[in-house]
Write a protein that holds these residues in place. Structure first.
Motif, PDB file in Angstrom:
ATOM      1  N   ASN A  77      30.919  25.588   2.897  1.00 21.35           N
ATOM      2  CA  ASN A  77      31.041  24.759   1.794  1.00 21.35           C
ATOM      3  C   ASN A  77      29.861  23.792   1.741  1.00 21.35           C
ATOM      4  O   ASN A  77      29.781  22.989   2.638  1.00 21.35           O
ATOM      5  CB  ASN A  77      32.661  24.185   2.089  1.00 21.35           C
ATOM      6  N   PRO A  78      29.233  23.421   0.780  1.00 24.17           N
ATOM      7  CA  PRO A  78      27.956  22.551   0.758  1.00 24.17           C
ATOM      8  C   PRO A  78      28.355  21.151   0.587  1.00 24.17           C
ATOM      9  O   PRO A  78      27.547  20.346   1.126  1.00 24.17           O
ATOM     10  CB  PRO A  78      27.442  22.754  -0.680  1.00 24.17           C
ATOM     11  N   MET A  79      29.921  20.868   0.811  1.00 25.57           N
ATOM     12  CA  MET A  79      30.236  19.257   0.698  1.00 25.57           C
ATOM     13  C   MET A  79      30.721  19.027   1.899  1.00 25.57           C
ATOM     14  O   MET A  79      31.009  18.038   2.306  1.00 25.57           O
ATOM     15  CB  MET A  79      31.436  19.124  -0.182  1.00 25.57           C
ATOM     16  N   PHE A 141      20.454  23.020  19.248  1.00 26.60           N
ATOM     17  CA  PHE A 141      20.937  22.244  17.744  1.00 26.60           C
ATOM     18  C   PHE A 141      20.695  22.819  16.462  1.00 26.60           C
ATOM     19  O   PHE A 141      19.584  23.437  16.598  1.00 26.60           O
ATOM     20  CB  PHE A 141      20.394  21.003  18.197  1.00 26.60           C
ATOM     21  N   HIS A 142      21.506  22.538  15.691  1.00 28.41           N
ATOM     22  CA  HIS A 142      21.387  23.036  14.350  1.00 28.41           C
ATOM     23  C   HIS A 142      21.628  22.005  13.177  1.00 28.41           C
ATOM     24  O   HIS A 142      22.120  21.033  13.485  1.00 28.41           O
ATOM     25  CB  HIS A 142      22.402  24.177  13.981  1.00 28.41           C
ATOM     26  N   TYR A 143      21.122  22.462  11.896  1.00 29.69           N
ATOM     27  CA  TYR A 143      21.170  21.261  11.094  1.00 29.69           C
ATOM     28  C   TYR A 143      22.576  21.356  10.424  1.00 29.69           C
ATOM     29  O   TYR A 143      23.337  22.299  10.187  1.00 29.69           O
ATOM     30  CB  TYR A 143      20.196  21.661   9.734  1.00 29.69           C
ATOM     31  N   PRO A 144      23.211  19.851  10.423  1.00 32.94           N
ATOM     32  CA  PRO A 144      24.390  19.782  10.093  1.00 32.94           C
ATOM     33  C   PRO A 144      24.685  19.963   8.551  1.00 32.94           C
ATOM     34  O   PRO A 144      26.048  19.742   8.112  1.00 32.94           O
ATOM     35  CB  PRO A 144      24.845  18.270  10.671  1.00 32.94           C
ATOM     36  N   GLU A 236      30.301   6.714  -0.511  1.00 30.36           N
ATOM     37  CA  GLU A 236      31.715   6.087  -0.755  1.00 30.36           C
ATOM     38  C   GLU A 236      32.493   7.508  -0.878  1.00 30.36           C
ATOM     39  O   GLU A 236      33.393   7.396  -0.690  1.00 30.36           O
ATOM     40  CB  GLU A 236      31.585   5.865  -2.280  1.00 30.36           C
ATOM     41  N   ALA A 237      31.851   8.779  -1.164  1.00 28.01           N
ATOM     42  CA  ALA A 237      32.803  10.018  -1.093  1.00 28.01           C
ATOM     43  C   ALA A 237      32.789  10.621   0.269  1.00 28.01           C
ATOM     44  O   ALA A 237      33.692  11.502   0.248  1.00 28.01           O
ATOM     45  CB  ALA A 237      32.154  10.873  -2.004  1.00 28.01           C
ATOM     46  N   PHE A 238      32.221  10.071   1.329  1.00 32.53           N
ATOM     47  CA  PHE A 238      32.257  10.586   2.453  1.00 32.53           C
ATOM     48  C   PHE A 238      33.566  10.237   3.508  1.00 32.53           C
ATOM     49  O   PHE A 238      34.019   9.313   3.305  1.00 32.53           O
ATOM     50  CB  PHE A 238      31.069  10.116   3.593  1.00 32.53           C
ATOM     51  N   ARG A 239      34.058  11.616   3.969  1.00 35.18           N
ATOM     52  CA  ARG A 239      35.457  11.514   4.583  1.00 35.18           C
ATOM     53  C   ARG A 239      35.202  12.088   6.016  1.00 35.18           C
ATOM     54  O   ARG A 239      34.945  13.298   5.992  1.00 35.18           O
ATOM     55  CB  ARG A 239      36.707  12.126   3.880  1.00 35.18           C
ATOM     56  N   PRO A 240      34.963  11.418   7.154  1.00 37.24           N
ATOM     57  CA  PRO A 240      35.115  11.914   8.392  1.00 37.24           C
ATOM     58  C   PRO A 240      36.357  12.610   8.696  1.00 37.24           C
ATOM     59  O   PRO A 240      37.360  12.192   8.389  1.00 37.24           O
ATOM     60  CB  PRO A 240      34.671  10.893   9.313  1.00 37.24           C
ATOM     61  N   GLU A 241      36.161  13.493   9.700  1.00 40.24           N
ATOM     62  CA  GLU A 241      37.363  14.201  10.513  1.00 40.24           C
ATOM     63  C   GLU A 241      37.683  13.264  11.574  1.00 40.24           C
ATOM     64  O   GLU A 241      36.900  12.919  12.192  1.00 40.24           O
ATOM     65  CB  GLU A 241      36.996  15.609  10.806  1.00 40.24           C
ATOM     66  N   GLU A 242      38.760  12.766  11.837  1.00 40.29           N
ATOM     67  CA  GLU A 242      39.287  11.955  13.041  1.00 40.29           C
ATOM     68  C   GLU A 242      39.452  12.965  14.254  1.00 40.29           C
ATOM     69  O   GLU A 242      40.398  13.584  14.205  1.00 40.29           O
ATOM     70  CB  GLU A 242      40.271  11.078  12.583  1.00 40.29           C
ATOM     71  N   MET A 243      38.302  13.238  14.956  1.00 37.36           N
ATOM     72  CA  MET A 243      38.590  13.962  16.369  1.00 37.36           C
ATOM     73  C   MET A 243      37.766  13.417  17.316  1.00 37.36           C
ATOM     74  O   MET A 243      37.236  14.246  17.947  1.00 37.36           O
ATOM     75  CB  MET A 243      38.071  15.432  15.747  1.00 37.36           C
ATOM     76  N   PRO A 244      38.231  12.359  18.006  1.00 43.78           N
ATOM     77  CA  PRO A 244      37.540  11.741  19.110  1.00 43.78           C
ATOM     78  C   PRO A 244      37.983  12.603  20.317  1.00 43.78           C
ATOM     79  O   PRO A 244      39.120  13.195  20.503  1.00 43.78           O
ATOM     80  CB  PRO A 244      38.145  10.473  19.301  1.00 43.78           C
ATOM     81  N   PHE A 245      37.111  12.735  21.375  1.00 41.47           N
ATOM     82  CA  PHE A 245      37.010  13.654  22.614  1.00 41.47           C
ATOM     83  C   PHE A 245      37.626  15.138  22.304  1.00 41.47           C
ATOM     84  O   PHE A 245      38.462  15.481  22.958  1.00 41.47           O
ATOM     85  CB  PHE A 245      38.005  12.924  23.629  1.00 41.47           C
ATOM     86  N   ASP A 252      31.419  23.900  13.070  1.00 34.63           N
ATOM     87  CA  ASP A 252      32.829  23.249  13.052  1.00 34.63           C
ATOM     88  C   ASP A 252      32.751  22.278  11.832  1.00 34.63           C
ATOM     89  O   ASP A 252      31.671  21.333  11.905  1.00 34.63           O
ATOM     90  CB  ASP A 252      33.538  22.954  14.272  1.00 34.63           C
ATOM     91  N   ARG A 253      33.672  22.124  11.029  1.00 32.56           N
ATOM     92  CA  ARG A 253      33.719  20.953  10.068  1.00 32.56           C
ATOM     93  C   ARG A 253      33.885  19.743  10.596  1.00 32.56           C
ATOM     94  O   ARG A 253      35.010  19.792  11.428  1.00 32.56           O
ATOM     95  CB  ARG A 253      34.567  21.100   9.018  1.00 32.56           C
ATOM     96  N   ILE A 254      33.184  18.540  10.340  1.00 33.17           N
ATOM     97  CA  ILE A 254      33.526  17.227  11.174  1.00 33.17           C
ATOM     98  C   ILE A 254      33.584  16.045  10.141  1.00 33.17           C
ATOM     99  O   ILE A 254      33.643  15.170  10.369  1.00 33.17           O
ATOM    100  CB  ILE A 254      32.450  16.993  12.183  1.00 33.17           C
ATOM    101  N   GLY A 255      33.200  16.598   8.936  1.00 39.51           N
ATOM    102  CA  GLY A 255      33.311  15.651   7.726  1.00 39.51           C
ATOM    103  C   GLY A 255      33.061  16.301   6.443  1.00 39.51           C
ATOM    104  O   GLY A 255      32.728  17.273   6.425  1.00 39.51           O
ATOM    105  N   GLU A 256      33.512  15.582   5.254  1.00 38.51           N
ATOM    106  CA  GLU A 256      33.235  16.000   3.941  1.00 38.51           C
ATOM    107  C   GLU A 256      32.976  14.995   2.907  1.00 38.51           C
ATOM    108  O   GLU A 256      33.314  13.851   3.248  1.00 38.51           O
ATOM    109  CB  GLU A 256      34.388  16.930   3.659  1.00 38.51           C
ATOM    110  N   TRP A 257      32.137  15.341   1.808  1.00 39.82           N
ATOM    111  CA  TRP A 257      31.938  14.247   0.696  1.00 39.82           C
ATOM    112  C   TRP A 257      32.928  15.021  -0.450  1.00 39.82           C
ATOM    113  O   TRP A 257      32.668  16.111  -0.904  1.00 39.82           O
ATOM    114  CB  TRP A 257      30.669  14.568   0.183  1.00 39.82           C
ATOM    115  N   GLN A 258      33.930  14.016  -0.765  1.00 40.63           N
ATOM    116  CA  GLN A 258      34.988  14.443  -1.730  1.00 40.63           C
ATOM    117  C   GLN A 258      34.630  13.785  -3.086  1.00 40.63           C
ATOM    118  O   GLN A 258      34.406  12.629  -3.188  1.00 40.63           O
ATOM    119  CB  GLN A 258      36.081  14.021  -1.447  1.00 40.63           C
ATOM    120  N   TYR A 259      34.595  14.625  -4.060  1.00 41.86           N
ATOM    121  CA  TYR A 259      34.237  13.941  -5.398  1.00 41.86           C
ATOM    122  C   TYR A 259      35.376  14.063  -6.292  1.00 41.86           C
ATOM    123  O   TYR A 259      36.011  15.257  -6.139  1.00 41.86           O
ATOM    124  CB  TYR A 259      32.858  14.502  -6.198  1.00 41.86           C
TER     125      TYR A 259
END
Length: 259
Positions: A77-79, A141-144, A236-245, A252-259
């Protein structure tokens, strides 16, 4: 007494002489008998490695191994923002104008990490992720996210172990360590990928100089210990995944931009 001994050991591992000796040992065929004990001690998933363990010629050759094709599925998903590494997502959060990054009871500034106040200002009010890679992790390491490479530069010259001991013993471990910063321009703003070398070998290998960056693309690796920090420009559209430790893997998805 023990603290004094450990501190002197940590500082010794940052010397050019010990760095050269360690690099010579681990890249030599002399270190091949250490591969299996190393893999066993750190519970490395050798079945994921590109080649059978017997085919690696040195400890460094095994440590910097690639993986078999398909072992790290990439969220297409490009978002979505993906993890650039296998490791532990040990910290994440919003970046405020007075941000001090707390890493295992020590604090560091964004300016110190990026080495420039103007570059640091771009990421104020944005978001950060800090990943710790242990010896058992895959160290490429890979591009996120996809984008264009607009800046790449190196800072620091002396490396210390980026682990509990190294961070306890030196308050300035990140600002002293050799690190390579890659900045990408994306559809969602700028992203800085900070690769921090460790275990005294200053070994951060960039695979190529291409400026077109494709999400999930492997663009380099570490030789021995390492940490990666992502800085995401405010959107403003960025929503991170809450996943400390949390243990994460490349893709793996760690965030997304939601429009």
């Amino acid at each position: 007494m023990k603290t004094r001994i450990f501190k002197s050991f940590v500082e010794l591992t940052g010397s050019p002489v010990s760095s050269a000796l360690l690099k010579k040992l681990t890249t030599s065929r002399i270190s091949k008998p250490l591969i299996k004990p190393f893999a066993s001690f750190y519970h490395i998933q050798v079945d994921e490695a590109e080649y059978p363990i017997e085919q690696y010629t040195s400890l460094n050759d095994f440590f910097t191994r690639s993986l078999q094709a398909g072992k790290r599925p990439i969220d297409s998903n490009p978002m979505n923002l993906i993890s650039p590494v296998d490791g532990v997502l040990s910290d994440s959060g919003n970046i405020d104008p007075h941000q001090q990054f707390n890493v295992k009871d020590k604090t560091y500034s964004l300016h110190a990490l990026l080495g420039d106040s103007e570059k640091a200002a771009r990421y104020m009010n944005g978001y950060y992720y800090l990943f710790y890679l242990s010896p058992r992790h895959y160290h490429h390491f890979h591009y996120p996210i996809s984008g264009t490479l607009v800046n790449r530069y190196a800072l620091g010259s002396t490396s210390y172990p980026v682990n509990d001991l190294g961070i306890r013993m030196r308050d300035d471990v990140f600002s002293s360590n050799h690190r390579v910063i890659s900045e990408l321009s994306t559809d969602f703003g700028h992203i800085a990928i900070v690769k921090v070398g460790a275990l005294n070998v200053n070994s951060i290998r960039i695979a190529n100089s291409e400026t077109t960056c494709v999400k999930g693309q492997n663009f380099g690796h570490f030789a021995f210990g390492s940490t990666v920090i992502l800085f995401i420009e405010h959107h403003e559209a960025f929503r991170p995944e809450e996943m400390p430790f949390t243990e994460v893997q490349v893709g793996d998805r760690i965030g997304e931009w939601q429009y």
